[in-house]
Design a protein around this motif. Structure first.
Motif, PDB file in Angstrom:
ATOM      1  N   LYS A 232       9.076 -66.354 -14.686  1.00 37.37           N
ATOM      2  CA  LYS A 232       9.077 -64.991 -15.221  1.00 37.37           C
ATOM      3  C   LYS A 232       9.802 -64.894 -16.347  1.00 37.37           C
ATOM      4  CE  LYS A 232       9.486 -63.380 -10.421  1.00 37.37           C
ATOM      5  NZ  LYS A 232      10.490 -63.385  -9.397  1.00 37.37           N
TER       6      LYS A 232
ATOM      7  N   CYS B 212       7.652 -62.312  -1.177  1.00 35.58           N
ATOM      8  CA  CYS B 212       7.801 -61.299  -2.002  1.00 35.58           C
ATOM      9  C   CYS B 212       8.523 -61.219  -3.318  1.00 35.58           C
ATOM     10  CB  CYS B 212       8.126 -59.904  -1.179  1.00 35.58           C
ATOM     11  SG  CYS B 212       7.204 -59.634   0.055  1.00 35.58           S
ATOM     12  N   ASN B 213       9.639 -61.763  -2.892  1.00 33.34           N
ATOM     13  CA  ASN B 213      10.688 -61.800  -4.217  1.00 33.34           C
ATOM     14  C   ASN B 213      10.416 -62.972  -5.051  1.00 33.34           C
ATOM     15  OD1 ASN B 213      12.552 -60.222  -3.343  1.00 33.34           O
ATOM     16  ND2 ASN B 213      13.802 -61.675  -1.917  1.00 33.34           N
TER      17      ASN B 213
ATOM     18  N   SER C 105      10.246 -69.864  -9.706  1.00 28.60           N
ATOM     19  CA  SER C 105       9.907 -68.522 -10.047  1.00 28.60           C
ATOM     20  C   SER C 105      10.655 -67.889 -11.226  1.00 28.60           C
ATOM     21  CB  SER C 105       9.995 -67.646  -8.832  1.00 28.60           C
ATOM     22  OG  SER C 105      10.090 -66.252  -8.865  1.00 28.60           O
ATOM     23  N   ASN C 106      12.007 -67.840 -11.308  1.00 30.01           N
ATOM     24  CA  ASN C 106      12.683 -67.454 -12.456  1.00 30.01           C
ATOM     25  C   ASN C 106      12.355 -67.948 -13.724  1.00 30.01           C
ATOM     26  OD1 ASN C 106      13.910 -65.881 -10.913  1.00 30.01           O
ATOM     27  ND2 ASN C 106      15.941 -67.371 -10.483  1.00 30.01           N
TER      28      ASN C 106
ATOM     29  N   GLU D   7       6.932 -61.490  -6.656  1.00 32.00           N
ATOM     30  CA  GLU D   7       7.241 -60.028  -7.266  1.00 32.00           C
ATOM     31  C   GLU D   7       5.877 -59.196  -6.657  1.00 32.00           C
ATOM     32  OE1 GLU D   7       8.556 -59.908 -11.161  1.00 32.00           O
ATOM     33  OE2 GLU D   7      10.590 -59.899 -10.651  1.00 32.00           O
TER      34      GLU D   7
ATOM     35  N   SER E 224      12.853 -70.433  -6.112  1.00 29.61           N
ATOM     36  CA  SER E 224      13.413 -69.444  -6.760  1.00 29.61           C
ATOM     37  C   SER E 224      13.641 -69.989  -8.233  1.00 29.61           C
ATOM     38  CB  SER E 224      14.813 -69.078  -6.353  1.00 29.61           C
ATOM     39  OG  SER E 224      15.993 -70.106  -6.392  1.00 29.61           O
TER      40      SER E 224
ATOM     41  N   THR F 252       4.215 -56.722  -3.112  1.00 27.99           N
ATOM     42  CA  THR F 252       4.651 -55.959  -1.783  1.00 27.99           C
ATOM     43  C   THR F 252       4.309 -57.040  -0.745  1.00 27.99           C
ATOM     44  OG1 THR F 252       2.531 -55.086  -1.519  1.00 27.99           O
ATOM     45  CG2 THR F 252       4.267 -53.919  -2.878  1.00 27.99           C
TER      46      THR F 252
END
Lengths: 81, 207
Positions: free
Chosen positions: B82, B173-174, B78-79, B177, B75, B179
């Motif tokens: 992004k 998925c999270n 990923s953050n 981002e 996470s 589906t």
């Protein structure tokens, strides 16, 4: 009745139990009758097991690069040696 | 909190112990890089992951273990990726994420009879048919490494996260981002490509 082509497309969903129970039943029925598809699914499972077990740790150079970056940003060594 | 068998001891990590942190980097750097590549592309991924590790190191003392350590690491990267995307105020160049997808023979309709959908060319037999036997083949390891490197970035990230890091589909998925149905498609394609590599190796002894 499912076709071999369906098995090839949905095998990952089957091995991970992501199908509706009815679809899974049809899938199993096909596997019962088709040796080629049983082999296909067995190879898919084996591929997953093999890849999972081999792992892929970072190289010493990659580790060193991260540690240097962290140390330079924290003004010293990364904790007690 | 009980500890998963493959998760490291958290106490030395919270103390920012050098050896524990080094082991953490060794074991998780590549999947983190794969996540960054899937989000920001090759050109920025290295930088994003370096930043993510700095952030991990800084925040380790406060890590409470509410999620698994792996999930927490993913996470963070990923953050970071992004945020970097937003800062760049641009969409990643098409070339970054569009590594040619070399195709999957097993999903090619030519592999099946048009009428009944049965195999026209069935899967070949494998003489090496256990993980142990496959693990002994150094040339095969090289072939797999190469294939993983040339997989399209999102496919590679999904594969590493699921089949090596054993993350749940919802978590993937999270992180990326995307589906769940897309994740499942990417995952299946990646697995079949690797399976084809093993097919070829079993037949020819080469990649």
């Amino acid at each position: 009745m499912l076709k071999c082509k369906d098995i090839a497309h949905e095998a990952s969903d089957y091995v991970e139990h992501h199908q509706h129970w009815w679809r899974r039943l049809l899938f199993r029925l096909h596997l019962f009758l088709c040796a080629n598809c049983r082999r296909f699914v067995r190879h898919l499972r084996l591929t997953r097991q093999f890849i999972r077990r081999r792992g892929a740790p970072a190289s010493p150079q990659e580790v060193e690069q991260v540690l240097s970056q962290v140390e330079s940003r924290h003004g010293g060594s990364t904790g007690a040696q | 909190m009980s500890q998963a068998p493959d998760s490291p001891d958290l106490a030395p990590l919270r103390r920012q112990d050098h050896a524990a942190f080094e082991a953490l980097v060794r074991n998780h750097h590549r999947p983190m890089l794969a996540v960054a590549r899937a989000i920001v592309g090759d050109s920025l991924a290295e930088e994003v992951v370096q930043e993510a590790w700095v952030s991990v190191y800084r925040n380790l003392p406060g890590f409470e273990g509410r999620s698994s350590l792996k999930t927490w690491l993913f996470s963070i990267v990923s953050n970071q990726a992004k945020t970097r995307l937003r800062k760049e105020k641009r969409v990643i160049a098409f070339d970054d994420l569009s590594v040619p997808d070399t195709g999957v023979d097993y999903l090619d309709s030519g592999r099946f009879h048009a009428g009944n959908g049965h195999w026209k060319t069935p899967p070949p037999g494998w003489h090496l048919d256990s993980p142990d036997q496959l693990l002994e083949q150094s040339q095969l390891q090289h072939c797999i490494d190469h294939t993983l490197k040339v997989l399209p970035p999102q496919q590679r990230a999904v594969f590493l996260l699921r089949d090596i890091e054993q993350q749940e589909l919802a978590a993937i998925c999270n992180i990326l981002e995307v589906t769940e149905s897309y994740v499942r498609v990417l995952l299946h394609r990646a697995r079949l490509k690797l399976m084809q590599v093993i097919d070829r190796y079993q037949e020819t002894g080469e990649c």
